[in-house]
Each structure stands twice: as structure tokens, then as C-alpha cells.
Design an enzyme around this catalytic site. Structure first.
Site, PDB file in Angstrom:
ATOM      1  N   LYS A 155       0.859  -1.191   0.000  1.00 52.78           N
ATOM      2  CA  LYS A 155       0.000   0.000   0.000  1.00 52.78           C
ATOM      3  C   LYS A 155       0.893   1.237   0.000  1.00 52.78           C
ATOM      4  O   LYS A 155       1.753   1.383   0.862  1.00 52.78           O
ATOM      5  CB  LYS A 155      -0.907  -0.002   1.229  1.00 52.78           C
ATOM      6  CG  LYS A 155      -1.944   1.115   1.192  1.00 52.78           C
ATOM      7  CD  LYS A 155      -2.847   1.060   2.418  1.00 52.78           C
ATOM      8  CE  LYS A 155      -4.007   2.048   2.275  1.00 52.78           C
ATOM      9  NZ  LYS A 155      -3.575   3.409   1.934  1.00 52.78           N
ATOM     10  N   ASP A 173       1.526   5.496  -0.122  1.00 50.47           N
ATOM     11  CA  ASP A 173       0.953   6.746   0.365  1.00 50.47           C
ATOM     12  C   ASP A 173       1.128   7.811  -0.710  1.00 50.47           C
ATOM     13  O   ASP A 173       2.073   8.590  -0.693  1.00 50.47           O
ATOM     14  CB  ASP A 173       1.642   7.166   1.667  1.00 50.47           C
ATOM     15  CG  ASP A 173       0.850   8.218   2.425  1.00 50.47           C
ATOM     16  OD1 ASP A 173      -0.285   8.524   2.004  1.00 50.47           O
ATOM     17  OD2 ASP A 173       1.368   8.735   3.429  1.00 50.47           O
ATOM     18  N   GLU A 186       3.522   2.033   4.357  1.00 46.95           N
ATOM     19  CA  GLU A 186       2.185   2.388   4.829  1.00 46.95           C
ATOM     20  C   GLU A 186       1.317   1.181   5.133  1.00 46.95           C
ATOM     21  O   GLU A 186       0.529   1.204   6.071  1.00 46.95           O
ATOM     22  CB  GLU A 186       1.482   3.266   3.799  1.00 46.95           C
ATOM     23  CG  GLU A 186       0.158   3.818   4.315  1.00 46.95           C
ATOM     24  CD  GLU A 186      -0.680   4.482   3.238  1.00 46.95           C
ATOM     25  OE1 GLU A 186      -1.718   5.057   3.585  1.00 46.95           O
ATOM     26  OE2 GLU A 186      -0.309   4.399   2.066  1.00 46.95           O
TER      27      GLU A 186
END
Length: 326
Positions: A30, A32, A177
Site C-alpha cells: 500500500k 501513500d 504504509e
């Protein structure tokens, strides 16, 4: 060729799939950054749209060459624009200086020369005149990998099938993240927040000192809408952010009484933060908060309240802000 307008599919917050289903899922880091859908009409051009549908192509001129990466083959790609720090990690604060410049080409070009962005691609939803929306993720991902989209400012990071626990642990160890889990048989659902995609955000927690609060509004009138918190740095109490979520009604009522009893006219933070309407308190209440990351100035991003820490005296609360953020 006219390409269809496709809203990005969204992930639902959750936890890792059960171990027995692990091999039915793919795992991606994931990031950011800013979610984008990239439209390549096959004539060398490129159009980028944000999650809202707003065109943002002009904000990222260094990505223009992606338009020619597939020659005359038209495509619609899903990905995330990142700004990377010196360690190669996504820095949303750094990216914010680039966002919103779609109609400021001269400034966008200057910043692109100093701090170029990087586009990570993780899905292809339309290719060579054919919609891929109904294909399972497994097949869409194979099509994307076959395109070999790796360039000076874009790439296609690998997705890991199975081994979810190891993947999540790796993101935590590397300060990333979080993780996105995608079911291998999932179709692409434009604009839908689907359970077929699950996002897991790595959150950190630390102790803080409460130095002030902001009055609530509406049903929260007379109660704290947010508390202003700090941590020690170089012998002073530094403001690190406002926390406005995480309480039950009873906890907010309890906190209101404690804050009123600790009221003072003197701001305990050094330097004094610019927070209109702030009410200061003697910094003797210790709380624990959860947050995602820190900004380069040491501010907490996306903080939420976990609990009061009556077991800790103010002088025991929290480690100092890291030296490189002071």
C-alpha cells in the site's frame, strides 16, 4: 480512439484473509500517494485523472512519456503517483507540493526537475479496444505484467500470491504504509469500495501529553472536539497535532472534566502553535494515540485517540520526538 471513463475500484479496510484462503489472494504494497487512472489513447498522448475524476495531467509533466510506452496500443491503467524520499519511501507531504498544479505548468515543470514523481501501476482495465473489467484480477495482472511498463518515472511492482503474513510483516519492518490484499478471482468494480480488495494500514502508537483542546460544535457543544497534544524535544514540549477521533461518549465526558480542571491561560507548547480557538491546559494528562506516519516536521498524520494513561506521570510519558524531526 475514445477511451471509456473508468472510476478506480476502492479497497475496504480490514485484516488479512484467513490462512486457509491465503493462496486465493495477491498482496501489493500500500503506497501513500495520489490514486490515478492513466489513459493512453495510442497516439503518444497521456491523460491522468484523480480518484474524483478531475484531470490532473499537467501536474506531472515527467510522466508524459508514458503516453508512448505502448506505441499505438490504447490502454487504461490504474496506479498511484508517489513522491519518494531519499530512502525511496513514499512521502505524502513531499507529494503535496506537486498536487494541485494541473493548471500551473511552469511551476509543475520546475518542481518536476527538482523532485520528480514516480507512478506505480497495478492494474489494466482496458486494452487494445477491449474492456478487461470482467476479467479476474489474476488475468488482468498477467496482462499488465506482459506490457512490461518500466520507465524512468513509472514501474509495475510485483504482486505476491499467498504469504500474506510475511508480506504484511515486511511492510512493517520497512516502515511502509501497509498492504492491499486482492482476491485473485475478483473482477474490477469501477467506483466501488469492494470486499474483494482489502487494505491494511500499518499504524503506530505513542504516548503524548495533552496541552490544550478545541471546543466541539453541534451535539459536542461544551465537550472537547479535539485535544492538542505534544511530545518533548530538546527540553521543551513540541506540538505534534490535534486528535479529534477515537473516544466513546463516556470517555469524551470524562476528558471534558479533566480538561476543565487543568485549564490555564499559558500555552505549554514551545513554539506556540497557530490553532485558532485553542484552550490551553497544564500538560499533566498523558494519553496514548495511534497514527500512520509523521511529517518531516514531526507532526502526527491521521492520529486517533486510544486511551488515557493515568498509570504514567507526565515526566514518564513518551520518548522524545526523533532528533531528525526536531
Amino acid at each position: 480512439m475514445t477511451l471509456p471513463l473508468i472510476a478506480p475500484m476502492l479497497a475496504t479496510p480490514g485484516v488479512l484473509p484467513p490462512a486457509a484462503q491465503d493462496t486465493r489472494w495477491a498482496y501489493e504494497t500500500k503506497q501513500d500517494g495520489q490514486r490515478v487512472v492513466a489513459y493512453l489513447p495510442g497516439d503518444g498522448g497521456l491523460l491522468l485523472r484523480a480518484r474524483s475524476g478531475l484531470e490532473i495531467t499537467g501536474a506531472y509533466p515527467e510522466l508524459a512519456a508514458l503516453g508512448g510506452a505502448l506505441g499505438t496500443t490504447p490502454a487504461v491503467l490504474d496506479g498511484e503517483v508517489l513522491a519518494l524520499d531519499e530512502e525511496g519511501r513514499a512521502d505524502f507531504q513531499l507529494l503535496q507540493s506537486r498536487m494541485g498544479l494541473a493548471h500551473a505548468p511552469a511551476r509543475a515543470a520546475r518542481l518536476a526537475g527538482r523532485s520528480p514523481v514516480h507512478l506505480v501501476l497495478f492494474d489494466v482495465v482496458h486494452l487494445a479496444g477491449r474492456s478487461l473489467l470482467r476479467l479476474p484480477y489474476r488475468r488482468r495482472r498477467a496482462r499488465l505484467d506482459d506490457l512490461a511498463l518500466h520507465g524512468p518515472h513509472w514501474s509495475t511492482p510485483a504482486a505476491l500470491v499467498g504469504h500474506g503474513e510475511q508480506a504484511l510483516r515486511a511492510t512493517r519492518e520497512h516502515g511502509l504504509e501497509g498492504l492491499v490484499c486482492k482476491r485473485l478471482d475478483s473482477v474490477y468494480e469501477p467506483g466501488v469500495r469492494s470486499r474483494a480488495w482489502i487494505k491494511i494500514r500499518n499504524m503506530r502508537s505513542e504516548d503524548v501529553l495533552v496541552g490544550g483542546w478545541l471546543p466541539g460544535k453541534g451535539r459536542l457543544t461544551g465537550l472537547p472536539g479535539a485535544v492538542l497534544v505534544g511530545q518533548r524535544a530538546a527540553g521543551r514540549l513540541r506540538y505534534v497535532g490535534g486528535v479529534g477521533t477515537g473516544w466513546s461518549e463516556d470517555e469524551r465526558e470524562q476528558l471534558a472534566g479533566l480538561l476543565r480542571a487543568a485549564g490555564t491561560d499559558v500555552c505549554p507548547f514551545d513554539p506556540v502553535p497557530r490553532v485558532p480557538g485553542a484552550r490551553w491546559v497544564v500538560p499533566r494528562l498523558v494519553g496514548e494515540v495511534r497514527y500512520s506516519t509523521r511529517t518531516r516536521e514531526g507532526m502526527l498524520r491521521q492520529p486517533s485517540w486510544l486511551r488515557l494513561r493515568p498509570d504514567l506521570a507526565p515526566e514518564e510519558a513518551a520518548a522524545d520526538i526523533p532528533d531528525d524531526l526536531v
